[in-house]
Design a protein around this motif. Structure first.
Motif, PDB file in Angstrom:
ATOM      1  N   ARG A 145       0.845  -1.189   0.000  1.00  0.00           N
ATOM      2  CA  ARG A 145       0.000   0.000   0.000  1.00  0.00           C
ATOM      3  C   ARG A 145       0.889   1.251   0.000  1.00  0.00           C
ATOM      4  O   ARG A 145       1.972   1.259   0.569  1.00  0.00           O
ATOM      5  N   GLY A 146       0.407   2.285  -0.643  1.00  0.00           N
ATOM      6  CA  GLY A 146       1.162   3.525  -0.757  1.00  0.00           C
ATOM      7  C   GLY A 146       1.554   4.121   0.578  1.00  0.00           C
ATOM      8  O   GLY A 146       2.646   4.675   0.721  1.00  0.00           O
ATOM      9  N   GLU A 147       0.684   4.009   1.568  1.00  0.00           N
ATOM     10  CA  GLU A 147       0.970   4.582   2.885  1.00  0.00           C
ATOM     11  C   GLU A 147       2.216   3.954   3.497  1.00  0.00           C
ATOM     12  O   GLU A 147       3.046   4.650   4.083  1.00  0.00           O
ATOM     13  N   SER A 148       2.360   2.640   3.389  1.00  0.00           N
ATOM     14  CA  SER A 148       3.521   1.974   3.997  1.00  0.00           C
ATOM     15  C   SER A 148       4.805   2.333   3.247  1.00  0.00           C
ATOM     16  O   SER A 148       5.862   2.476   3.862  1.00  0.00           O
ATOM     17  N   VAL A 149       4.714   2.488   1.943  1.00  0.00           N
ATOM     18  CA  VAL A 149       5.887   2.883   1.156  1.00  0.00           C
ATOM     19  C   VAL A 149       6.289   4.314   1.515  1.00  0.00           C
ATOM     20  O   VAL A 149       7.474   4.613   1.729  1.00  0.00           O
ATOM     21  N   THR A 150       5.311   5.201   1.607  1.00  0.00           N
ATOM     22  CA  THR A 150       5.579   6.593   1.970  1.00  0.00           C
ATOM     23  C   THR A 150       6.175   6.682   3.366  1.00  0.00           C
ATOM     24  O   THR A 150       7.153   7.417   3.589  1.00  0.00           O
ATOM     25  N   ASP A 151       5.624   5.940   4.326  1.00  0.00           N
ATOM     26  CA  ASP A 151       6.156   5.951   5.690  1.00  0.00           C
ATOM     27  C   ASP A 151       7.612   5.488   5.714  1.00  0.00           C
ATOM     28  O   ASP A 151       8.447   6.081   6.413  1.00  0.00           O
ATOM     29  N   ALA A 152       7.938   4.448   4.959  1.00  0.00           N
ATOM     30  CA  ALA A 152       9.315   3.956   4.916  1.00  0.00           C
ATOM     31  C   ALA A 152      10.245   5.013   4.324  1.00  0.00           C
ATOM     32  O   ALA A 152      11.357   5.217   4.817  1.00  0.00           O
ATOM     33  N   ALA A 153       9.807   5.691   3.279  1.00  0.00           N
ATOM     34  CA  ALA A 153      10.624   6.738   2.659  1.00  0.00           C
ATOM     35  C   ALA A 153      10.850   7.891   3.628  1.00  0.00           C
ATOM     36  O   ALA A 153      11.978   8.404   3.755  1.00  0.00           O
TER      37      ALA A 153
END
Length: 189
Positions: A172-180
């Protein structure tokens, strides 16, 4: 490849993106001297997104985050791709080579790591490099992590493809954004 800017900007972000895209699409062997000091480059690719569904391109629904990037950088109105499949297009973007020369002719085909990869060039010039991806198609097992100091893919969603469930195919985009964002905070500390 013909690229046309929707609205020219003098910001360093736009110049940095243009520089990165120029190197990637031209397959340059020597570093290009920027006209402005380039501190950071952020390259965002979005798979299967039609431009006419993005607010800054006249889409019917606002896309505030993408629109803000377009307002502060350079938004391209005309671009061509060597193919419509995710992996070959990303391989061409990162190497500056047509799919016939970089060898990735379909998804799930490894990128040849001997190619001049944009991330490796950026890292070799002293920049921190990281990729945060959300699709199995550009997983590190296919060579897409080449040149990145950090490569994050944490699949947590399955894909139902023609009746066949493929587990852990995307994130999900949210988890990718949080990792970044976590990575950015870590390098700034």
């Amino acid at each position: 490849m013909r690229l046309a800017a929707r609205r020219p900007r003098a910001s360093w972000r736009g110049a940095a993106l243009c520089l990165a895209l120029t190197c990637a699409t031209a397959g340059c062997d020597e570093p290009v001297a920027p006209r402005v000091a380039v501190r950071s480059v952020v390259l965002v690719t979005i798979d299967t997104l039609r431009a006419d569904h993005v607010g800054s391109y006249g889409g019917p629904v606002p896309t505030p985050s993408i629109d803000a990037l377009a307002d502060d950088g350079v938004a391209l109105t005309t671009a061509f791709t060597p193919m419509s499949s995710t992996a070959p297009v990303h391989a061409s973007l990162f190497t500056g080579l047509h799919r016939w020369h970089q060898g990735v002719m379909a998804n799930a085909v490894p990128l040849v790591v001997e190619q001049p990869v944009l991330a490796r060039r950026m890292r070799d010039s002293g920049r921190k490099t990281a990729a945060f991806v959300s699709s199995y198609i550009v997983d590190e097992r296919f060579g897409f992590a080449t040149g990145f100091d950090a490569y994050h893919f944490d699949p947590n969603k399955s894909l139902d493809w023609r009746g066949e469930v493929r587990a852990n195919f995307w994130s999900r985009g949210e988890s990718v954004t949080d990792a970044a964002l976590d990575w950015l905070e870590g390098i700034q500390a």
